[in-house]
Scaffold this motif. Structure first.
Motif, short mmCIF file in Angstrom:
data_model
loop_
_atom_site.label_atom_id
_atom_site.label_comp_id
_atom_site.label_asym_id
_atom_site.label_seq_id
_atom_site.Cartn_x
_atom_site.Cartn_y
_atom_site.Cartn_z
N THR A 131 0.86 -1.33 -0.06
CA THR A 131 0.16 -0.10 -0.09
C THR A 131 0.93 1.14 -0.08
O THR A 131 0.56 2.10 -0.88
CB THR A 131 -1.05 0.06 1.20
OG1 THR A 131 -1.75 -1.17 1.01
CG2 THR A 131 -1.62 1.17 1.18
N LEU A 148 2.86 1.35 -3.52
CA LEU A 148 2.07 1.94 -4.65
C LEU A 148 1.87 3.74 -4.43
O LEU A 148 1.73 4.02 -5.56
CB LEU A 148 0.96 1.16 -4.58
CG LEU A 148 1.11 -0.38 -4.80
CD1 LEU A 148 -0.18 -1.12 -4.62
CD2 LEU A 148 1.38 -0.49 -6.43
N LEU A 184 -0.45 6.79 -6.53
CA LEU A 184 -1.89 6.28 -6.37
C LEU A 184 -2.38 6.91 -4.94
O LEU A 184 -1.71 6.85 -4.00
CB LEU A 184 -1.80 4.84 -6.45
CG LEU A 184 -1.17 4.02 -7.47
CD1 LEU A 184 -1.69 2.49 -7.34
CD2 LEU A 184 -2.16 4.43 -8.86
N ALA A 191 -4.45 2.84 -3.67
CA ALA A 191 -3.28 1.74 -3.64
C ALA A 191 -3.55 0.73 -2.58
O ALA A 191 -3.06 -0.40 -2.89
CB ALA A 191 -2.36 2.75 -2.71
N ALA A 206 -5.43 -2.01 -4.52
CA ALA A 206 -4.45 -2.47 -5.56
C ALA A 206 -3.57 -3.43 -4.83
O ALA A 206 -3.36 -4.71 -5.20
CB ALA A 206 -3.86 -1.72 -6.28
N THR A 266 5.13 -0.53 -16.10
CA THR A 266 5.46 -0.25 -14.83
C THR A 266 7.22 -0.68 -14.79
O THR A 266 7.83 -0.13 -13.83
CB THR A 266 4.78 -1.13 -13.79
OG1 THR A 266 4.95 -2.48 -14.09
CG2 THR A 266 3.41 -0.35 -13.78
N GLN A 316 -5.61 -12.05 -9.95
CA GLN A 316 -5.10 -10.89 -10.73
C GLN A 316 -5.89 -11.02 -12.05
O GLN A 316 -6.03 -9.78 -12.50
CB GLN A 316 -3.80 -11.00 -10.68
CG GLN A 316 -3.09 -10.90 -9.43
CD GLN A 316 -3.18 -11.99 -8.46
OE1 GLN A 316 -3.23 -12.99 -8.94
NE2 GLN A 316 -3.05 -11.62 -7.09
N GLY A 326 -7.88 -7.51 -12.03
CA GLY A 326 -6.84 -6.30 -12.41
C GLY A 326 -7.37 -5.41 -13.31
O GLY A 326 -6.96 -4.11 -13.15
N PRO A 374 -10.32 -1.49 -11.65
CA PRO A 374 -9.91 -0.15 -11.16
C PRO A 374 -10.12 0.56 -12.46
O PRO A 374 -10.46 1.84 -12.51
CB PRO A 374 -8.79 -0.15 -10.59
CG PRO A 374 -8.63 -1.71 -9.87
CD PRO A 374 -9.40 -2.42 -10.96
N ILE A 408 -2.35 -0.23 -12.16
CA ILE A 408 -2.88 -1.42 -11.36
C ILE A 408 -2.85 -2.69 -12.43
O ILE A 408 -2.56 -3.54 -12.10
CB ILE A 408 -4.41 -1.24 -10.73
CG1 ILE A 408 -3.81 0.12 -9.75
CG2 ILE A 408 -4.65 -2.24 -10.12
CD1 ILE A 408 -5.29 0.48 -9.13
#
Length: 402
Positions: free
Chosen positions: A104, A107, A113, A118, A121, A309, A357, A361, A364, A375
């Protein structure tokens, strides 16, 4: 032009099976070959994949997970569960909580985020994959590995509750993150999140109770009809009942997949000969179901999104896995029977992430949350990295278990 649905499924099953055998020939997990085939199929033929194939995807995944968790339940005995119960509960809660707590702030700081976004995610990324873990544990159990301290049962039982906790908290935080612009909306969202947190034990216990009742009724009726119904018919009846129960459990907000595992557990306790027949049939049903599940997961992986990312994403995921590993060692520290090697195996077994995931995923992003693309990228990257890594670690360490 879209291909015929029959041709699509022929390609999925035939190609997934072939790639799995190729991976096994190279001493790699067959699941990895299925994932790669799904990725290639999506990359090469995505425009021609029929819409019906995507419409059927949620049902196929749900059916595959039902088969997985039924097989897990049919392999868990009460005396073994009583032996590993406390450790199983700690493994279900501590590792995923520590991973989410570490992810958390990372992120928030690394990708900018919002704190609530966060957190949701982080809980999505913290969920382990029963679709990867359960079959590998069943395979080890069939080989007689890890039976000294019942590691396959310990890991299968805790993985399912781990997912319930992670998915429930993701869902409640999503309520808070979507459309909470005013102070009144934020306060309302906080109340919803606290209610969601309080609902976790209710969801878990309710799912277990629902599964226990349905399993008891099924076992009682099937025992009376034992000589009049073939093993295949018994299996179909149980699977169909589970499909209906999952729909009911989801509507009631209960841990429906945990209820499925409980059905298997109760049937084994109340009608062991029937449980053994059904387990053998489910092992055969799992062959095409496994291919469909992992090819579909591979089809949802987009490499261009995963690279967004980059190394920062890998570093954040690695930090989360490190926290999870620490959590596993803490959770297993209270079990004097487990050796350091067995505790290390438990840590390795909780590395794979894929099913949750793949399912959550993109939510969001579709909900319009800021950072939704980040995310999704992290979710895809988690599948690509942790599923193969976890499978290899489980195989290598599992081969050395007693």
């Amino acid at each position: 032009m879209n291909m015929e649905i029959g041709l699509f499924f022929a390609m999925v099953i035939g190609g997934g099976w072939s790639m799995a055998r190729l991976a096994q020939y190279g001493r790699l997990p067959g699941i990895l070959g299925m994932l790669v085939f799904g990725l290639l199929l999506s990359g090469i033929a995505k425009p021609s994949i029929p819409d019906l194939a995507w419409d059927l995807e949620p049902f196929i995944k749900s059916l595959a997970l039902i088969i997985i968790l039924l097989r897990a339940g049919l392999a868990i005995r009460r005396r073994v569960l009583a032996r590993v119960g406390r450790t199983s509960l700690l493994l279900a809660i501590i590792p995923c909580t520590l991973e989410a707590m570490v992810l958390t702030p990372l992120l928030h700081w690394v990708f900018g985020l919002d704190w609530f976004i966060a957190a949701l995610a982080a809980w999505m990324l913290a969920a382990v994959s029963p679709a990867v873990i359960v079959p590998t544990m069943l395979a080890l159990q069939a080989e007689g590995r890890g039976q000294k301290n019942h590691l396959p049962t310990l890991i299968m039982s805790s993985a399912s509750v781990d997912d319930v906790v992670a998915i429930t908290l993701f869902s409640t935080l999503l309520v808070l993150a979507v459309g909470s612009d005013t102070s009144a909306e934020i306060a309302s969202g906080l109340v919803s999140s606290l209610q969601g947190l309080a609902w976790v034990p209710v969801s878990v216990l309710g799912g277990i109770l629902l599964g226990a009742v349905v399993g008891w009724v099924l076992a009682l009726w099937l025992k009376k009809q034992y000589r009049h119904i073939r093993a295949t018919d018994k299996t179909l009846l149980i699977v169909v009942t589970c499909l209906a129960m999952v729909a009911l459990g989801d509507a009631m907000g209960l841990a429906s997949l945990l209820a499925v595992m409980t059905i298997g557990f109760v049937v084994l306790e109340r009608a062991e000969p029937i449980a053994q027949e059904v387990a053998l049939k489910l092992a055969k049903f799992w062959i095409p179901a496994e291919i469909l599940l992992f090819v579909y997961i591979g089809m949802q992986v987009d490499l261009t999104i995963a690279w967004q990312t980059g190394l920062l994403g890998l570093a954040v995921l690695a930090a989360g896995l490190l926290a999870r590993t620490v959590g596993v060692y803490i959770a297993t520290a209270f079990d004097p029977h487990l050796s350091w090697f067995e505790r290390s195996f438990c840590a390795a077994a909780f590395v794979p992430k894929a099913t949750v995931q793949a399912a959550l995923g993109a939510i969001p992003l579709s909900a319009g949350l800021a950072g939704g693309s980040v995310i999704l990228s992290l979710a895809v990257l988690a599948i690509l990295v942790t599923a193969p890594l976890g499978l290899v670690l489980i195989r290598r360490l599992g081969a050395a278990l007693d």
